[in-house]
Design a protein around this motif. Structure first.
Motif, short mmCIF file in Angstrom:
data_model
loop_
_atom_site.label_atom_id
_atom_site.label_comp_id
_atom_site.label_asym_id
_atom_site.label_seq_id
_atom_site.Cartn_x
_atom_site.Cartn_y
_atom_site.Cartn_z
N VAL A 1 0.84 -1.20 0.00
CA VAL A 1 0.00 0.00 0.00
C VAL A 1 0.88 1.25 0.00
O VAL A 1 0.67 2.17 -0.79
N ILE A 2 1.88 1.27 0.87
CA ILE A 2 2.80 2.41 0.94
C ILE A 2 3.57 2.55 -0.37
O ILE A 2 3.73 3.66 -0.90
N LYS A 3 4.02 1.43 -0.91
CA LYS A 3 4.77 1.47 -2.18
C LYS A 3 3.91 2.02 -3.31
O LYS A 3 4.36 2.85 -4.11
N ARG A 4 2.66 1.57 -3.39
CA ARG A 4 1.76 2.09 -4.44
C ARG A 4 1.51 3.58 -4.23
O ARG A 4 1.41 4.34 -5.20
N GLY A 5 1.43 4.01 -2.99
CA GLY A 5 1.30 5.44 -2.71
C GLY A 5 2.52 6.20 -3.21
O GLY A 5 2.39 7.25 -3.85
N ASP A 6 3.69 5.67 -2.93
CA ASP A 6 4.94 6.28 -3.43
C ASP A 6 4.91 6.42 -4.95
O ASP A 6 5.22 7.47 -5.49
N GLU A 7 4.54 5.34 -5.61
CA GLU A 7 4.52 5.33 -7.07
C GLU A 7 3.51 6.33 -7.63
O GLU A 7 3.70 6.86 -8.73
N ALA A 8 2.46 6.61 -6.87
CA ALA A 8 1.44 7.57 -7.31
C ALA A 8 1.80 9.00 -6.92
O ALA A 8 1.05 9.92 -7.23
N GLY A 9 2.92 9.17 -6.20
CA GLY A 9 3.35 10.51 -5.82
C GLY A 9 2.93 10.96 -4.43
O GLY A 9 3.08 12.12 -4.09
N VAL A 10 2.42 10.04 -3.62
CA VAL A 10 2.02 10.39 -2.25
C VAL A 10 3.28 10.43 -1.38
O VAL A 10 3.93 9.40 -1.18
N GLU A 11 3.63 11.61 -0.91
CA GLU A 11 4.84 11.78 -0.10
C GLU A 11 4.61 11.48 1.37
O GLU A 11 5.52 11.03 2.06
N GLN A 12 3.41 11.76 1.87
CA GLN A 12 3.12 11.54 3.28
C GLN A 12 1.67 11.10 3.46
O GLN A 12 0.80 11.47 2.68
N PHE A 13 1.47 10.32 4.52
CA PHE A 13 0.14 9.89 4.94
C PHE A 13 -0.09 10.38 6.36
O PHE A 13 0.69 10.03 7.26
N PHE A 14 -1.12 11.17 6.58
CA PHE A 14 -1.47 11.60 7.92
C PHE A 14 -2.48 10.60 8.47
O PHE A 14 -3.49 10.29 7.83
N LEU A 15 -2.19 10.09 9.67
CA LEU A 15 -2.96 9.00 10.28
C LEU A 15 -3.83 9.55 11.41
O LEU A 15 -3.35 9.77 12.52
N PRO A 16 -5.13 9.78 11.18
CA PRO A 16 -5.98 10.27 12.25
C PRO A 16 -6.30 9.16 13.25
O PRO A 16 -6.52 8.00 12.87
N ALA A 17 -6.34 9.51 14.51
CA ALA A 17 -6.67 8.56 15.56
C ALA A 17 -8.15 8.20 15.51
O ALA A 17 -8.97 8.97 15.00
N ILE A 18 -8.48 7.03 16.04
CA ILE A 18 -9.88 6.62 16.19
C ILE A 18 -10.22 6.65 17.68
O ILE A 18 -11.00 7.45 18.12
N ASP A 19 -9.61 5.75 18.43
CA ASP A 19 -9.74 5.73 19.89
C ASP A 19 -8.54 4.95 20.44
O ASP A 19 -7.68 4.52 19.68
N SER A 20 -8.49 4.76 21.74
CA SER A 20 -7.31 4.16 22.36
C SER A 20 -7.05 2.73 21.91
O SER A 20 -5.92 2.26 21.97
N SER A 21 -8.06 2.04 21.42
CA SER A 21 -7.86 0.66 20.97
C SER A 21 -6.96 0.58 19.74
O SER A 21 -6.43 -0.49 19.43
N GLU A 22 -6.79 1.69 19.03
CA GLU A 22 -5.98 1.70 17.81
C GLU A 22 -4.66 2.45 17.95
O GLU A 22 -3.87 2.48 17.01
N HIS A 23 -4.40 3.07 19.10
CA HIS A 23 -3.19 3.88 19.26
C HIS A 23 -1.92 3.09 18.98
O HIS A 23 -1.02 3.59 18.30
N ALA A 24 -1.81 1.89 19.51
CA ALA A 24 -0.57 1.12 19.37
C ALA A 24 -0.27 0.84 17.89
O ALA A 24 0.88 1.01 17.45
N ARG A 25 -1.27 0.43 17.13
CA ARG A 25 -1.04 0.15 15.71
C ARG A 25 -0.71 1.42 14.94
O ARG A 25 0.15 1.42 14.06
#
Length: 99
Positions: free
Chosen positions: A22-46
């Motif tokens: 997924v990250i590689k395909r983003g790179d190939e499409a020109g995506v330099e950065q991905f901002f990761l919005p939080a959901i709740d504490s159950s997802e913080h570690a990932r």
């Protein structure tokens, strides 16, 4: 073209098996950065693990997704506040109203 994805929940379990692709395909499409919005504490570690795996590429945000506000809202907001005091985040999010 240089792009930034300002809202990508790439740390969710369903992306796990092929996140490198997924990250590689983003790179190939020109995506330099991905901002990761939080959901709740159950997802913080990932979310934080993905940021650590792709420093400068995946940027964690901290917040509480409005669709995940439950009876433990005060506890969740306290965790958000604690995280924001511990370290810098790319932004505060997710916090908006989802209709």
């Amino acid at each position: 073209m240089n792009l930034i994805d300002t809202h990508a929940h790439l740390y969710l379990e369903e992306f796990g098996p092929d996140i490198d692709d997924v990250i590689k395909r983003g790179d190939e499409a020109g995506v330099e950065q991905f901002f990761l919005p939080a959901i709740d504490s159950s997802e913080h570690a990932r979310m934080l693990a993905l940021e650590a795996a792709y420093p400068g590429k995946c940027l964690a945000m901290m917040g509480l997704h409005p669709c995940y506000v439950k009876e433990n809202m005060e506890e969740e907001l306290a965790l958000v506040e604690n995280w924001l005091a511990k370290r810098p985040f790319a932004a505060v999010g997710e916090i908006g109203l989802d209709f």
